[in-house]
Design an enzyme around this catalytic site. Structure first.
Site, PDB file in Angstrom:
ATOM      1  N   LYS A 114       0.811  -1.215   0.000  1.00 18.56           N
ATOM      2  CA  LYS A 114       0.000   0.000   0.000  1.00 18.56           C
ATOM      3  C   LYS A 114       0.843   1.262   0.000  1.00 18.56           C
ATOM      4  O   LYS A 114       0.432   2.279  -0.557  1.00 18.56           O
ATOM      5  CB  LYS A 114      -0.966   0.012   1.199  1.00 18.56           C
ATOM      6  CG  LYS A 114      -2.101  -0.998   1.051  1.00 18.56           C
ATOM      7  CD  LYS A 114      -3.281  -0.668   1.953  1.00 18.56           C
ATOM      8  CE  LYS A 114      -4.440  -1.603   1.667  1.00 18.56           C
ATOM      9  NZ  LYS A 114      -5.540  -1.487   2.616  1.00 18.56           N
ATOM     10  N   LYS A 198      -5.307  -9.508  -7.330  1.00 17.06           N
ATOM     11  CA  LYS A 198      -6.484  -9.673  -6.482  1.00 17.06           C
ATOM     12  C   LYS A 198      -7.619  -8.735  -6.940  1.00 17.06           C
ATOM     13  O   LYS A 198      -7.357  -7.597  -7.336  1.00 17.06           O
ATOM     14  CB  LYS A 198      -6.007  -9.346  -5.060  1.00 17.06           C
ATOM     15  CG  LYS A 198      -7.046  -9.245  -3.995  1.00 17.06           C
ATOM     16  CD  LYS A 198      -6.400  -8.913  -2.657  1.00 17.06           C
ATOM     17  CE  LYS A 198      -6.937  -7.577  -2.180  1.00 17.06           C
ATOM     18  NZ  LYS A 198      -7.078  -7.415  -0.768  1.00 17.06           N
ATOM     19  N   LYS A 201     -10.993  -3.120  -4.447  1.00 18.82           N
ATOM     20  CA  LYS A 201     -11.768  -1.867  -4.478  1.00 18.82           C
ATOM     21  C   LYS A 201     -11.019  -0.777  -5.207  1.00 18.82           C
ATOM     22  O   LYS A 201     -11.607   0.114  -5.792  1.00 18.82           O
ATOM     23  CB  LYS A 201     -11.933  -1.337  -3.047  1.00 18.82           C
ATOM     24  CG  LYS A 201     -12.796  -2.146  -2.171  1.00 18.82           C
ATOM     25  CD  LYS A 201     -12.605  -1.685  -0.724  1.00 18.82           C
ATOM     26  CE  LYS A 201     -13.539  -2.438   0.193  1.00 18.82           C
ATOM     27  NZ  LYS A 201     -13.271  -2.171   1.596  1.00 18.82           N
TER      28      LYS A 201
HETATM   29  P1  ADP Z   1     -10.008  -4.527   0.206  1.00 14.46           P
HETATM   30  O1  ADP Z   1      -8.947  -5.566   0.545  1.00 14.46           O
HETATM   31  O2  ADP Z   1     -10.704  -4.766  -1.073  1.00 14.46           O
HETATM   32  O3  ADP Z   1      -9.497  -3.122   0.383  1.00 14.46           O
HETATM   33  P2  ADP Z   1     -11.087  -4.752   2.866  1.00 14.46           P
HETATM   34  O4  ADP Z   1      -9.697  -4.507   3.293  1.00 14.46           O
HETATM   35  O5  ADP Z   1     -12.100  -3.911   3.502  1.00 14.46           O
HETATM   36  O6  ADP Z   1     -11.151  -4.660   1.283  1.00 14.46           O
HETATM   37  O7  ADP Z   1     -11.454  -6.268   3.049  1.00 14.46           O
HETATM   38  C1  ADP Z   1     -12.596  -6.774   3.665  1.00 14.46           C
HETATM   39  C2  ADP Z   1     -12.526  -8.278   3.702  1.00 14.46           C
HETATM   40  O8  ADP Z   1     -12.619  -8.802   2.366  1.00 14.46           O
HETATM   41  C3  ADP Z   1     -11.218  -8.840   4.276  1.00 14.46           C
HETATM   42  O9  ADP Z   1     -11.504  -9.964   5.073  1.00 14.46           O
HETATM   43  C4  ADP Z   1     -10.438  -9.243   3.057  1.00 14.46           C
HETATM   44  O10 ADP Z   1      -9.547 -10.302   3.333  1.00 14.46           O
HETATM   45  C5  ADP Z   1     -11.530  -9.689   2.103  1.00 14.46           C
HETATM   46  N1  ADP Z   1     -11.140  -9.541   0.706  1.00 14.46           N
HETATM   47  C6  ADP Z   1     -10.831  -8.397   0.052  1.00 14.46           C
HETATM   48  N2  ADP Z   1     -10.534  -8.629  -1.251  1.00 14.46           N
HETATM   49  C7  ADP Z   1     -10.657  -9.969  -1.439  1.00 14.46           C
HETATM   50  C8  ADP Z   1     -10.471 -10.828  -2.561  1.00 14.46           C
HETATM   51  N3  ADP Z   1     -10.126 -10.371  -3.758  1.00 14.46           N
HETATM   52  N4  ADP Z   1     -10.693 -12.155  -2.391  1.00 14.46           N
HETATM   53  C9  ADP Z   1     -11.063 -12.636  -1.178  1.00 14.46           C
HETATM   54  N5  ADP Z   1     -11.248 -11.881  -0.080  1.00 14.46           N
HETATM   55  C10 ADP Z   1     -11.044 -10.565  -0.183  1.00 14.46           C
END
Ligand code: ADP
Ligand code: TRP
Length: 333
Positions: A114, A198, A201
């Site tokens: 990040k 991955k 967002k």
């Molecule tokens: P991001 O990683 O998209 O910024 P968050 O950090 O808010 O979103 O993640 C929320 C939850 O979703 C966490 O438990 C994270 O591990 C899961 N998560 C995020 N992206 C993925 C993905 N591509 N595949 C599986 N789980 C995910």
């Protein structure tokens, strides 16, 4: 033994299929098992570790709560609240940042990703983010933390912090050592445009992900445009090796309908992508559009969402402030 579940999702908008299959779907399952106490937190303090527009942040907090409820988490059964509403989280994070070691945090790969090339410009919050996450978890005597695969390292750090605190203050078993709950298969959903990245967002192209607010046409269009290769679908799982896009799409299909991957492979063996994509779109539309319309409906009922957060905050605050009082006694305040 009653399991105590805690998890958090950042209110940073664009909640997507990866969040749903990697985390939220599991939250719903845990919420429905009567032998669990569940706490689901909208982690707004974590969100501001990178720059946020205050108005958008507020909207995204509502959207995250609406997504939890629309996906099937029952606010009467589980605690849903936002992190900044319970001050014990920030206070505990400070105390735990005096337990955590620099060397431990220096190993965190998410910070490296990040922060990018210019680490000097990253916020201190982004660096110490996993310590706040440890505070979230440890305040509720959590036994299990359902998260996606990308959070595993943060969970290990949380366990190290809990153990060191218990040792340093000879407070045996004061902090419970939490276990991660990570799905064995497809704990990482990949981008629709690039099977090596991955689904996220923050990816610029909206075509890379299915958002939980997408409607039928958007879903069908994104699956149509999803990257594939030129071969027909394989007859064994070994045939998916080195075919990341095919593996990801078949994994999404099997996770959505809760069947194992071998069954999915059996169904589509030898077929071409266009036939498979039609089936995948159908399954996605069936699962995601009811959630998407419910989110839109709930977002018009801000008072209802405020009530959920208020009730959740009160319940969470009771648990967290009691634990914080004990922490303060232990460290000598
Ligand atoms: P991001 O990683 O998209 O910024 P968050 O950090 O808010 O979103 O993640 C929320 C939850 O979703 C966490 O438990 C994270 O591990 C899961 N998560 C995020 N992206 C993925 C993905 N591509 N595949 C599986 N789980 C995910
Ligand atoms: N760091 C997690 C993420 O980015 C979100 C989070 C914050 C969390 N606090 C938590 C997850 C506590 C589980 C438990 O996805």
């Amino acid at each position: 033994m009653k399991k105590k579940i805690f998890s958090g999702v950042q209110p940073t908008g664009n909640l997507h299929l990866g969040n749903y299959l990697g985390a939220i779907k599991n939250f719903v399952k845990l919420n429905n098992e009567v032998s669990n106490d569940c706490v689901f937190c909208v982690v707004d303090l974590h969100a501001i570790t990178v720059t946020q527009d205050p108005k958008k942040l507020r909207d995204n907090i509502y959207e995250t709560v609406a997504t939890f409820v629309a996906s099937g988490i029952d606010p009467e059964k589980s605690i849903i609240f936002n992190q900044s509403g319970v001050s014990a989280h920030s206070e505990t994070a400070w105390i735990l940042s005096c337990t955590a070691r620099m060397g431990w945090l220096n190993r965190m790969t998410q910070f490296k990703e990040k922060a990018g090339k210019d680490k000097e410009k990253a916020s201190i919050g982004l660096y110490s983010y996993p310590v706040l996450m440890a505070a979230d978890i440890l305040l509720y005597d959590t036994t299990h933390v359902p998260v996606g695969d990308d959070q595993k390292q943060h969970l290990e750090l949380c366990r190290d912090i809990a153990q060191k605190f218990n040792n340093d203050f000879t407070a045996d078993n004061f902090f419970r050592i939490p276990e991660p709950l990570i799905q064995k298969e497809f704990s990482r959903i990949m981008s629709l445009r690039d099977g090596s990245k991955k689904m996220s967002k923050s990816e610029l192209s909206d075509l890379s992900r299915i958002n939980l607010t997408d409607d039928k046409d958007q879903i069908i269009n994104k699956i149509k445009k999803a990257k594939t290769d030129t071969l027909p679908l394989p007859s064994t799982s070994a045939g998916l090796e080195k075919r990341p896009e095919a593996k990801n799409l078949m994994g999404i299909y099997s996770s959505l309908i809760d069947e194992n991957l071998d069954m999915t492979i059996g169904k589509f063996s030898g077929k071409n992508f266009s036939e498979f994509k039609e089936n995948l779109s159908q399954v996605l539309v069936d699962k995601i559009t009811p959630i998407s319309s419910e989110i839109k409906k709930l977002l018009k009922e801000k008072n209802f969402l405020d009530q959920i957060l208020k009730k959740g905050r009160e319940k969470a605050d009771r648990i967290a402030s009691e634990k914080l009082k004990k922490i303060q006694e232990i460290v000598g305040f």
